[in-house]
Design a protein around this motif. Structure first.
Motif, PDB file in Angstrom:
ATOM      1  N   SER A  74       1.238   8.401   3.172  1.00 29.05           N
ATOM      2  CA  SER A  74       0.913   7.056   2.691  1.00 29.05           C
ATOM      3  C   SER A  74       1.376   5.990   3.678  1.00 29.05           C
ATOM      4  O   SER A  74       0.633   5.048   3.990  1.00 29.05           O
ATOM      5  CB  SER A  74       1.547   6.821   1.314  1.00 29.05           C
ATOM      6  OG  SER A  74       1.049   7.733   0.362  1.00 29.05           O
ATOM      7  N   VAL A  75       2.606   6.130   4.176  1.00 25.09           N
ATOM      8  CA  VAL A  75       3.129   5.149   5.133  1.00 25.09           C
ATOM      9  C   VAL A  75       2.323   5.210   6.432  1.00 25.09           C
ATOM     10  O   VAL A  75       1.993   4.176   7.030  1.00 25.09           O
ATOM     11  CB  VAL A  75       4.626   5.407   5.393  1.00 25.09           C
ATOM     12  CG1 VAL A  75       5.154   4.484   6.487  1.00 25.09           C
ATOM     13  CG2 VAL A  75       5.432   5.205   4.113  1.00 25.09           C
ATOM     14  N   TRP A  76       2.015   6.404   6.887  1.00 25.39           N
ATOM     15  CA  TRP A  76       1.250   6.596   8.128  1.00 25.39           C
ATOM     16  C   TRP A  76      -0.101   5.893   8.050  1.00 25.39           C
ATOM     17  O   TRP A  76      -0.501   5.181   8.965  1.00 25.39           O
ATOM     18  CB  TRP A  76       1.078   8.088   8.369  1.00 25.39           C
ATOM     19  CG  TRP A  76       0.336   8.467   9.612  1.00 25.39           C
ATOM     20  CD1 TRP A  76      -1.004   8.490   9.777  1.00 25.39           C
ATOM     21  CD2 TRP A  76       0.895   8.897  10.864  1.00 25.39           C
ATOM     22  NE1 TRP A  76      -1.331   8.909  11.045  1.00 25.39           N
ATOM     23  CE2 TRP A  76      -0.180   9.165  11.732  1.00 25.39           C
ATOM     24  CE3 TRP A  76       2.192   9.096  11.315  1.00 25.39           C
ATOM     25  CZ2 TRP A  76       0.009   9.613  13.039  1.00 25.39           C
ATOM     26  CZ3 TRP A  76       2.381   9.548  12.619  1.00 25.39           C
ATOM     27  CH2 TRP A  76       1.315   9.799  13.470  1.00 25.39           C
ATOM     28  N   SER A 116       2.460   6.043  -2.431  1.00 20.94           N
ATOM     29  CA  SER A 116       3.574   7.001  -2.471  1.00 20.94           C
ATOM     30  C   SER A 116       3.941   7.306  -3.913  1.00 20.94           C
ATOM     31  O   SER A 116       4.153   8.466  -4.295  1.00 20.94           O
ATOM     32  CB  SER A 116       4.787   6.435  -1.724  1.00 20.94           C
ATOM     33  OG  SER A 116       4.513   6.269  -0.362  1.00 20.94           O
ATOM     34  N   ASN A 147      -6.003   9.895   1.234  1.00 18.85           N
ATOM     35  CA  ASN A 147      -4.559   9.784   1.022  1.00 18.85           C
ATOM     36  C   ASN A 147      -4.102  10.615  -0.166  1.00 18.85           C
ATOM     37  O   ASN A 147      -3.061  11.283  -0.105  1.00 18.85           O
ATOM     38  CB  ASN A 147      -4.205   8.316   0.786  1.00 18.85           C
ATOM     39  CG  ASN A 147      -2.715   8.049   0.889  1.00 18.85           C
ATOM     40  OD1 ASN A 147      -1.891   8.949   0.951  1.00 18.85           O
ATOM     41  ND2 ASN A 147      -2.361   6.793   0.908  1.00 18.85           N
ATOM     42  N   SER A 152      -0.972   3.447   6.072  1.00 19.88           N
ATOM     43  CA  SER A 152      -0.833   1.992   5.915  1.00 19.88           C
ATOM     44  C   SER A 152      -0.678   1.281   7.249  1.00 19.88           C
ATOM     45  O   SER A 152      -1.035   0.108   7.382  1.00 19.88           O
ATOM     46  CB  SER A 152       0.367   1.669   5.022  1.00 19.88           C
ATOM     47  OG  SER A 152       1.596   1.904   5.695  1.00 19.88           O
ATOM     48  N   THR A 153      -0.169   1.977   8.264  1.00 17.79           N
ATOM     49  CA  THR A 153       0.029   1.333   9.567  1.00 17.79           C
ATOM     50  C   THR A 153      -1.288   0.995  10.248  1.00 17.79           C
ATOM     51  O   THR A 153      -1.309   0.211  11.200  1.00 17.79           O
ATOM     52  CB  THR A 153       0.848   2.238  10.497  1.00 17.79           C
ATOM     53  OG1 THR A 153       0.145   3.480  10.700  1.00 17.79           O
ATOM     54  CG2 THR A 153       2.216   2.534   9.907  1.00 17.79           C
ATOM     55  N   TYR A 176       0.837  -1.206   0.000  1.00 18.54           N
ATOM     56  CA  TYR A 176       0.000   0.000   0.000  1.00 18.54           C
ATOM     57  C   TYR A 176       0.873   1.258   0.000  1.00 18.54           C
ATOM     58  O   TYR A 176       0.640   2.189  -0.771  1.00 18.54           O
ATOM     59  CB  TYR A 176      -0.916  -0.003   1.218  1.00 18.54           C
ATOM     60  CG  TYR A 176      -1.764   1.243   1.333  1.00 18.54           C
ATOM     61  CD1 TYR A 176      -3.040   1.288   0.788  1.00 18.54           C
ATOM     62  CD2 TYR A 176      -1.282   2.392   1.966  1.00 18.54           C
ATOM     63  CE1 TYR A 176      -3.816   2.432   0.872  1.00 18.54           C
ATOM     64  CE2 TYR A 176      -2.043   3.538   2.050  1.00 18.54           C
ATOM     65  CZ  TYR A 176      -3.307   3.557   1.505  1.00 18.54           C
ATOM     66  OH  TYR A 176      -4.056   4.700   1.582  1.00 18.54           O
ATOM     67  N   SER A 177       1.876   1.278   0.867  1.00 18.58           N
ATOM     68  CA  SER A 177       2.742   2.463   0.972  1.00 18.58           C
ATOM     69  C   SER A 177       3.435   2.749  -0.351  1.00 18.58           C
ATOM     70  O   SER A 177       3.490   3.909  -0.798  1.00 18.58           O
ATOM     71  CB  SER A 177       3.786   2.250   2.075  1.00 18.58           C
ATOM     72  OG  SER A 177       3.170   2.038   3.316  1.00 18.58           O
ATOM     73  N   TYR A 178       3.957   1.709  -0.975  1.00 20.90           N
ATOM     74  CA  TYR A 178       4.668   1.904  -2.239  1.00 20.90           C
ATOM     75  C   TYR A 178       3.723   2.402  -3.321  1.00 20.90           C
ATOM     76  O   TYR A 178       4.041   3.344  -4.057  1.00 20.90           O
ATOM     77  CB  TYR A 178       5.320   0.596  -2.678  1.00 20.90           C
ATOM     78  CG  TYR A 178       5.986   0.687  -4.028  1.00 20.90           C
ATOM     79  CD1 TYR A 178       7.224   1.312  -4.183  1.00 20.90           C
ATOM     80  CD2 TYR A 178       5.356   0.174  -5.170  1.00 20.90           C
ATOM     81  CE1 TYR A 178       7.821   1.413  -5.424  1.00 20.90           C
ATOM     82  CE2 TYR A 178       5.947   0.277  -6.416  1.00 20.90           C
ATOM     83  CZ  TYR A 178       7.180   0.894  -6.539  1.00 20.90           C
ATOM     84  OH  TYR A 178       7.763   0.996  -7.777  1.00 20.90           O
TER      85      TYR A 178
END
Length: 739
Positions: A288-290, A215, A329, A292-293, A210-212
């Motif tokens: 995006s990373v935030w 992002s 996002n 996804s957690t 998801y992050s990749y």
């Protein structure tokens, strides 16, 4: 009993044998009511037999045949959706249906033969009924093919959502009857440990994917110049200013502080990440990373409530596939978006009674934005409604801390103390978000008076709108509407639903913006509890003929399939015509033209020294916002450089800039198409400023002299008029008035 398997001497239509000794002279005819009951039972058995042996197999044959034909002839989807396929061209679909019917007939015959060998009995209806339930997955095929119709998500969004729900329902029905074993039943401790590692690896893999993906999409969209100063440029400048010792400062905002709009000190903490790469792209990756957690607390909540790792993974995947998450996002960067995973953590810690984690999560949530305390107050209300001592105590503490924090922030850090940020020119008011419910200039008092005096009008504004109905479907249908059945927990949804449904501004009730983050994290968090409550309280399900233990598996299957299908048509992972990141469709890949344009923009930005002041237009602002003195062109600041897209320079700004160019104050140093970079010539600027001041002073003196002359002339005319009135008449005429 089924008439096929009932012995002849036990059938209802054969009267019992009567001995000749007791047999009467004439057999008495049974009453009419008894005959009608036997006829009713026979008719019912016949209808069920026809349904099991003919109707459902035929439905499956049509579903498989037509869907196979459409899959092989994808270009016909549009004509089929419009019903415009000529009768002569429908031969091949019918052939496919006939082939599917033959294949299904073989499957049914094979199943009956296997059952005859295993049990020594021939029960066609029982075998067919069992197969019909297991093959209900096939009935979802036409729904999926209809969903695949090009642009259906734009032309008929509500119908598309209903199709997603229909397909998921048939898949869930198939999962309901399958005899699946739980993967949690590991035979050994070592196997259980391995299962934990596999689960953790899958969660990490999903979050990383998801992050990749997002992002990459966000950066591509930014490089295509779709992002704007409002809002990405604002937050990029806040990160830069906060990192350099000016917390929450923003030169784009009123008063050079973001507190004029929102108070979000969590950005000061996150600004330390800006050391990695001091550009707006960092914020897009961080967001995006935030987000996804959030898959981790979602998994933990589902595993805790449902006792299944597989259910936890499925609901975690549903969270990452959720279209509203994608919209928030991809709409640049917002502090409100950051609350999504934090709300999941907060409610997980609340369910587990882990108060340290709960306190940390609540603190971070309060730091996200000044209006989050109102959301947390409803979390506290839920604690009070449970009547459990620990949760009641946590509820009172949550409400008290939230209200104290909100009042303190309003009085000490923000220019406006009003809830809607109104009442002062130094703050951005949000009254226009609810303009239909607020009489002009009355603020929160007017909103409350509308609620009390005209509730029917309020209900009309909340629900009598197709866009709001679609919004509710997009939020709740992928979750099976189950959050609405979460008993006392659903009270936590009231704040977000109230804000979004009562708003007059369309972005507030759209999944393309950040406002949905006040709803869907809570909906996901209470989802496992809703499923567990319905499963454990089996009485309502038994009344509907539903097995409570299988219900949980079917519900999780429905949620995963419905979310995946709605993501396919409304989400951001794959291309569709409905998804937007905020106001605009996102750019998913670079064309040679957009790549060349972005290279030109970076070349021009690199020509601006880091310490120089810059004024930019809206689209170019996020590319120069990582500096102390960055402004929008409309702020009319005298800066070292002006970086503009001439398509955005209009009205007064255009007239001002043309004057500066003609006077030589601005010198063009680089350009590409409509993008132009000007450098200020300070010598000529000072000369032009002196001339402007002199001309202004001259015009002022001239206007003053003109006004003085006008006043003098007016006074002279007034005095002459008074003299004339005072002089006697020179020609005396006899009076004609009678005495």
């Amino acid at each position: 009993m089924d008439p096929v398997t009932t012995p002849p001497d036990r059938r209802d239509d054969i009267p019992p044998t009567v001995s000749s000794e007791t047999q009467p002279d004439a057999i008495e005819t049974p009453p009419l009511a008894s005959r009608l009951r036997r006829f009713e039972r026979s008719l019912t058995r016949s209808l069920y037999t026809v349904k099991d042996l003919a109707v459902w197999p035929m439905i499956y044959a049509i579903a498989v045949g037509v869907s196979t034909w459409l899959a092989l002839h994808h270009g016909e989807l549009g004509r089929v959706a419009k019903g415009s396929v000529p009768l002569a061209e429908r031969t091949w679909p019918m052939i496919y249906v006939a082939i599917a019917a033959g294949a299904l007939l073989l499957i049914y015959a094979l199943a009956m033969s296997i059952q005859r060998v295993r049990r020594g009995a021939f029960d066609p209806r029982g075998v067919t009924t069992s197969l019909n339930r297991q093959l209900s997955l096939l009935a979802a095929a036409p729904f999926v093919m209809a969903i695949a119709t090009p642009k259906i998500e734009s032309t008929s969004p509500i119908w598309t959502m209903l199709l997603c729900g229909g397909a998921a329902l048939f898949v869930a029905k198939s999962a309901y009857v399958l005899p699946l074993r739980s993967v949690d039943r590991a035979p050994t401790t070592r196997a259980k440990t391995s299962l934990k590692w596999v689960t953790a690896s899958l969660l990490l893999l999903m979050a990383a994917a998801y992050s990749y993906r997002f992002s990459t999409l966000a950066i591509t969209n930014h490089e295509a110049l779709v992002t704007r100063t409002i809002d990405l440029g604002y937050y990029d400048n806040i990160f830069y200013q906060s990192l350099h010792g000016r917390p929450l400062n923003c030169t784009f905002c009123r008063g050079a502080t973001h507190a004029s709009a929102h108070f979000d000190p969590i950005l000061v903490l996150l600004s330390q990440f800006y050391r990695i790469s001091g550009r707006a792209e960092l914020l897009l990756v961080l967001q995006s990373v935030w987000l996804s957690t959030g898959v981790v607390p979602m998994y933990l909540l589902a595993h805790h409530k449902l006792g299944s790792r597989l259910a936890g993974l499925a609901l975690g995947a549903a969270y990452l596939l959720y279209p509203a998450l994608h919209g928030a996002n991809m709409y640049e960067f917002h502090s409100l978006t950051l609350i999504a995973p934090l709300m999941l953590w907060l409610l997980f810690f609340l369910e587990r009674r882990q108060w340290l984690g709960y306190g940390i999560s609540m603190t971070l949530l309060l730091l996200c934005r000044e209006d989050v305390p109102l959301l947390l107050c409803l979390v506290g209300v839920y604690g009070l409604l449970t009547r459990q001592a620990a949760l009641v105590r946590a509820g009172w503490i949550t409400i008290l801390v939230s209200l104290v924090y909100m009042v303190s922030v309003r009085l000490l850090f923000m220019p406006s103390s009003a809830i809607l940020n109104s009442g002062t020119k130094h703050a951005y008011s949000y009254e226009y978000y609810f303009r239909d419910l607020i009489p002009k200039g009355t603020g929160l008092r007017g909103l409350l008076s509308t609620f009390i005096t005209n509730p029917v009008f309020v209900m009309e504004k909340a629900f009598a709108n197709n866009k709001k109905i679609l919004y509710l479907l997009q939020l709740l249908l992928p979750l099976g509407m189950l959050p609405l059945f979460a008993a006392k927990r659903r009270v936590m949804l009231l704040y977000g639903l109230g804000i979004c449904l009562l708003a007059s501004r369309p972005p507030v009730f759209s999944t393309h913006f950040q406002y949905s983050c006040t709803i869907f994290p809570i909906a996901f968090a209470i989802l496992p509890s809703a499923i567990a409550d319905m499963r454990d309280n089996g009485r309502p399900l038994r009344a509907l003929g539903i097995d409570s233990q299988r219900f949980g598996r079917a519900a999780v299957t429905f949620i995963l399939v419905a979310t995946a299908l709605s993501s396919f048509k409304f989400g951001g992972i794959v291309h569709n015509t409905a998804f937007k990141g905020g106001f605009a469709r996102i750019t998913r890949s670079h064309s040679p033209a957009t790549k060349k344009r972005y290279q030109a923009v970076r070349r021009m930005v690199d020509k601006i020294p880091p310490g120089a002041s810059v004024a930019a237009t809206n689209r170019l602002g996020p590319h120069i916002s990582n500096r102390q003195h960055a402004y929008m062109l409309r702020q009319a600041k005298t800066t070292d450089y002006e970086f503009v897209d001439t398509r955005e320079v209009k009205g007064r700004n255009k007239k001002r800039q043309q004057g500066r160019i003609q006077s030589g104050s601005l010198r063009l140093i680089d350009s590409h198409g409509t993008f132009k970079l000007y450098q200020r010539d300070w010598v000529k600027t000072k000369i032009a400023e002196k001339k402007r001041r002199a001309a202004k002073a001259k015009a002022k003196a001239k206007a003053k002299a003109k006004a003085k002359a006008k006043a003098k002339a007016k006074a002279k005319a007034k005095s002459e008029g008074g003299v004339k009135r005072a002089q006697p008449s020179t020609s005396a005429q006899p009076s004609t008035r009678p005495r």
